[in-house]
Design a protein around this motif. Structure first.
Motif, PDB file in Angstrom:
ATOM      1  N   PHE A  18       0.835  -1.208   0.000  1.00  0.00           N
ATOM      2  CA  PHE A  18       0.000   0.000   0.000  1.00  0.00           C
ATOM      3  C   PHE A  18       0.872   1.261   0.000  1.00  0.00           C
ATOM      4  N   ASN A  19       1.903   1.258   0.826  1.00  0.00           N
ATOM      5  CA  ASN A  19       2.776   2.431   0.926  1.00  0.00           C
ATOM      6  C   ASN A  19       3.538   2.687  -0.359  1.00  0.00           C
ATOM      7  N   ASN A  20       4.057   1.629  -0.966  1.00  0.00           N
ATOM      8  CA  ASN A  20       4.971   1.786  -2.095  1.00  0.00           C
ATOM      9  C   ASN A  20       4.288   1.847  -3.448  1.00  0.00           C
ATOM     10  N   GLU A  21       3.135   1.199  -3.575  1.00  0.00           N
ATOM     11  CA  GLU A  21       2.476   1.136  -4.874  1.00  0.00           C
ATOM     12  C   GLU A  21       1.141   1.864  -4.902  1.00  0.00           C
ATOM     13  N   ILE A  52      -8.278  -5.541   6.119  1.00  0.00           N
ATOM     14  CA  ILE A  52      -6.833  -5.346   6.321  1.00  0.00           C
ATOM     15  C   ILE A  52      -6.555  -3.879   6.614  1.00  0.00           C
ATOM     16  N   ILE A  53      -7.205  -3.011   5.845  1.00  0.00           N
ATOM     17  CA  ILE A  53      -7.001  -1.569   6.021  1.00  0.00           C
ATOM     18  C   ILE A  53      -7.402  -1.141   7.430  1.00  0.00           C
ATOM     19  N   VAL A  54      -8.526  -1.643   7.908  1.00  0.00           N
ATOM     20  CA  VAL A  54      -9.000  -1.266   9.240  1.00  0.00           C
ATOM     21  C   VAL A  54      -8.022  -1.739  10.309  1.00  0.00           C
ATOM     22  N   GLU A  55      -7.502  -2.951  10.186  1.00  0.00           N
ATOM     23  CA  GLU A  55      -6.541  -3.434  11.186  1.00  0.00           C
ATOM     24  C   GLU A  55      -5.229  -2.665  11.118  1.00  0.00           C
ATOM     25  N   LEU A  56      -4.820  -2.268   9.924  1.00  0.00           N
ATOM     26  CA  LEU A  56      -3.621  -1.432   9.824  1.00  0.00           C
ATOM     27  C   LEU A  56      -3.868  -0.075  10.476  1.00  0.00           C
ATOM     28  N   PHE A  57      -5.083   0.432  10.340  1.00  0.00           N
ATOM     29  CA  PHE A  57      -5.396   1.690  11.010  1.00  0.00           C
ATOM     30  C   PHE A  57      -5.370   1.507  12.522  1.00  0.00           C
ATOM     31  N   ASP A  58      -5.810   0.342  13.004  1.00  0.00           N
ATOM     32  CA  ASP A  58      -5.708   0.055  14.436  1.00  0.00           C
ATOM     33  C   ASP A  58      -4.265   0.198  14.899  1.00  0.00           C
ATOM     34  N   GLU A  90       7.893  10.637  11.086  1.00  0.00           N
ATOM     35  CA  GLU A  90       8.327   9.263  10.847  1.00  0.00           C
ATOM     36  C   GLU A  90       7.156   8.297  10.992  1.00  0.00           C
ATOM     37  N   GLU A  91       6.335   8.514  12.008  1.00  0.00           N
ATOM     38  CA  GLU A  91       5.184   7.631  12.226  1.00  0.00           C
ATOM     39  C   GLU A  91       4.198   7.755  11.076  1.00  0.00           C
ATOM     40  N   ILE A  92       3.962   8.973  10.629  1.00  0.00           N
ATOM     41  CA  ILE A  92       3.074   9.187   9.489  1.00  0.00           C
ATOM     42  C   ILE A  92       3.648   8.513   8.244  1.00  0.00           C
ATOM     43  N   TRP A  93       4.956   8.617   8.042  1.00  0.00           N
ATOM     44  CA  TRP A  93       5.598   7.995   6.885  1.00  0.00           C
ATOM     45  C   TRP A  93       5.421   6.480   6.911  1.00  0.00           C
ATOM     46  N   ASP A  94       5.506   5.883   8.073  1.00  0.00           N
ATOM     47  CA  ASP A  94       5.378   4.425   8.178  1.00  0.00           C
ATOM     48  C   ASP A  94       4.005   3.941   7.730  1.00  0.00           C
ATOM     49  N   PHE A  95       2.995   4.803   7.822  1.00  0.00           N
ATOM     50  CA  PHE A  95       1.635   4.460   7.391  1.00  0.00           C
ATOM     51  C   PHE A  95       1.159   5.476   6.343  1.00  0.00           C
ATOM     52  N   ARG A  96       2.030   5.840   5.444  1.00  0.00           N
ATOM     53  CA  ARG A  96       1.795   6.971   4.559  1.00  0.00           C
ATOM     54  C   ARG A  96       0.633   6.773   3.589  1.00  0.00           C
ATOM     55  N   PHE A  97       0.245   5.553   3.296  1.00  0.00           N
ATOM     56  CA  PHE A  97      -0.852   5.372   2.340  1.00  0.00           C
ATOM     57  C   PHE A  97      -2.149   5.962   2.879  1.00  0.00           C
ATOM     58  N   PHE A  98      -2.304   6.040   4.209  1.00  0.00           N
ATOM     59  CA  PHE A  98      -3.489   6.669   4.774  1.00  0.00           C
ATOM     60  C   PHE A  98      -3.548   8.152   4.425  1.00  0.00           C
ATOM     61  N   TYR A  99      -2.396   8.778   4.324  1.00  0.00           N
ATOM     62  CA  TYR A  99      -2.335  10.226   4.111  1.00  0.00           C
ATOM     63  C   TYR A  99      -2.297  10.599   2.636  1.00  0.00           C
ATOM     64  N   GLU A 111     -15.909   4.207   8.155  1.00  0.00           N
ATOM     65  CA  GLU A 111     -15.712   4.083   9.596  1.00  0.00           C
ATOM     66  C   GLU A 111     -14.386   4.686  10.053  1.00  0.00           C
ATOM     67  N   LEU A 112     -13.487   4.948   9.106  1.00  0.00           N
ATOM     68  CA  LEU A 112     -12.209   5.559   9.469  1.00  0.00           C
ATOM     69  C   LEU A 112     -12.344   7.054   9.739  1.00  0.00           C
ATOM     70  N   ALA A 113     -13.379   7.689   9.193  1.00  0.00           N
ATOM     71  CA  ALA A 113     -13.511   9.147   9.294  1.00  0.00           C
ATOM     72  C   ALA A 113     -13.524   9.651  10.732  1.00  0.00           C
ATOM     73  N   PRO A 114     -14.406   9.156  11.605  1.00  0.00           N
ATOM     74  CA  PRO A 114     -14.403   9.682  12.978  1.00  0.00           C
ATOM     75  C   PRO A 114     -13.122   9.347  13.725  1.00  0.00           C
ATOM     76  N   ARG A 115     -12.512   8.222  13.415  1.00  0.00           N
ATOM     77  CA  ARG A 115     -11.269   7.843  14.089  1.00  0.00           C
ATOM     78  C   ARG A 115     -10.129   8.770  13.651  1.00  0.00           C
ATOM     79  N   PHE A 116     -10.088   9.067  12.353  1.00  0.00           N
ATOM     80  CA  PHE A 116      -9.075  10.001  11.857  1.00  0.00           C
ATOM     81  C   PHE A 116      -9.285  11.378  12.459  1.00  0.00           C
ATOM     82  N   SER A 117     -10.547  11.789  12.568  1.00  0.00           N
ATOM     83  CA  SER A 117     -10.860  13.092  13.140  1.00  0.00           C
ATOM     84  C   SER A 117     -10.357  13.197  14.574  1.00  0.00           C
ATOM     85  N   ARG A 118     -10.521  12.139  15.346  1.00  0.00           N
ATOM     86  CA  ARG A 118     -10.051  12.162  16.737  1.00  0.00           C
ATOM     87  C   ARG A 118      -8.525  12.236  16.802  1.00  0.00           C
ATOM     88  N   ILE A 119      -7.852  11.561  15.876  1.00  0.00           N
ATOM     89  CA  ILE A 119      -6.386  11.635  15.847  1.00  0.00           C
ATOM     90  C   ILE A 119      -5.935  13.056  15.515  1.00  0.00           C
TER      91      ILE A 119
END
Length: 213
Positions: A18-21, A52-58, A90-99, A111-119
């Protein structure tokens, strides 16, 4: 050495792809092929890519919350503030596909929207606390509402930096992207430095020299 569970291997492989491609370019069959397992085996653990995406967001949420708690649990010295910003990037880069594809990703996995908002709210509160301590120590000076506005601008900067930098410098690696992101964040603080920006500019220069930039 303990054997890595198949479920964890799937998540690790998916994160790299996800990050690289780009997450939209990667299907469950691609993940299975890279791992050398059957699509059925992958489906047994995750019957949809969104799971998978949801667990990676966890994982991301847990790690970023730990990072953002650092200055609360142990207040930072002035020079450590720059390192702290670097660690956030660095932490954002490690999960950069979210951004990098945030809007489209949230549209498909709402379901990621409210969780992202809280972050993002936590990020802004952390940055507000950080610059507030710099104000209390006499390093920064603000007029009414400038501190809140700065914390919001910095929060937006962290949120959209990877998209901006990726478009401007598509071949830049992790170190350059992060260093430029930290520098751009630090520059936004310059106008509020007590006694002018010379001392602050020196701190920025020393930080970048230490990062090899």
């Amino acid at each position: 050495m303990a054997k890595v569970k198949t479920r964890d291997r799937i998540k690790s492989t998916a994160l790299g792809l996800f990050n690289n491609e780009g997450e939209r370019q990667v299907g469950s069959s691609d993940i299975a092929a890279v791992m050398g397992i059957s699509p059925g085996n992958l489906h047994y653990h995750f019957n949809a890519k969104n799971l998978i995406i949801v667990e990676l967001f966890d994982d991301f949420e847990r790690e970023i919350r730990q990072v953002l708690a650092a200055p609360v649990n142990e207040p930072l010295a002035i020079e450590d503030n720059w390192v702290f910003l670097y660690i956030i990037f660095e932490e954002i880069w490690d999960f950069r596909f979210f951004y990098r594809n945030m809007a489209a990703l949230i549209e498909r996995v709402p379901e990621l929207a409210p969780r992202f908002s809280r972050i993002l709210a936590l990020l802004q509160r952390t940055l507000l606390a950080l610059i507030g301590r710099m104000e209390a120590s006499g390093h920064l000076v603000f007029r009414a509402d400038e501190k809140n506005a700065l914390s919001e601008r910095l929060s937006m900067h962290f949120t959209y930096w990877l998209q901006y930098h990726g478009l401007r410098y598509p071949n830049a690696g992790a170190k350059t992207t992060i260093n430029h992101g930290v520098y751009a964040a630090l520059v936004q603080i310059t106008p509020y430095w007590e006694g002018g920006g010379e001392g602050y500019a020196r701190l920025i220069s020393e930080f970048l020299d230490a990062q090899g930039e």
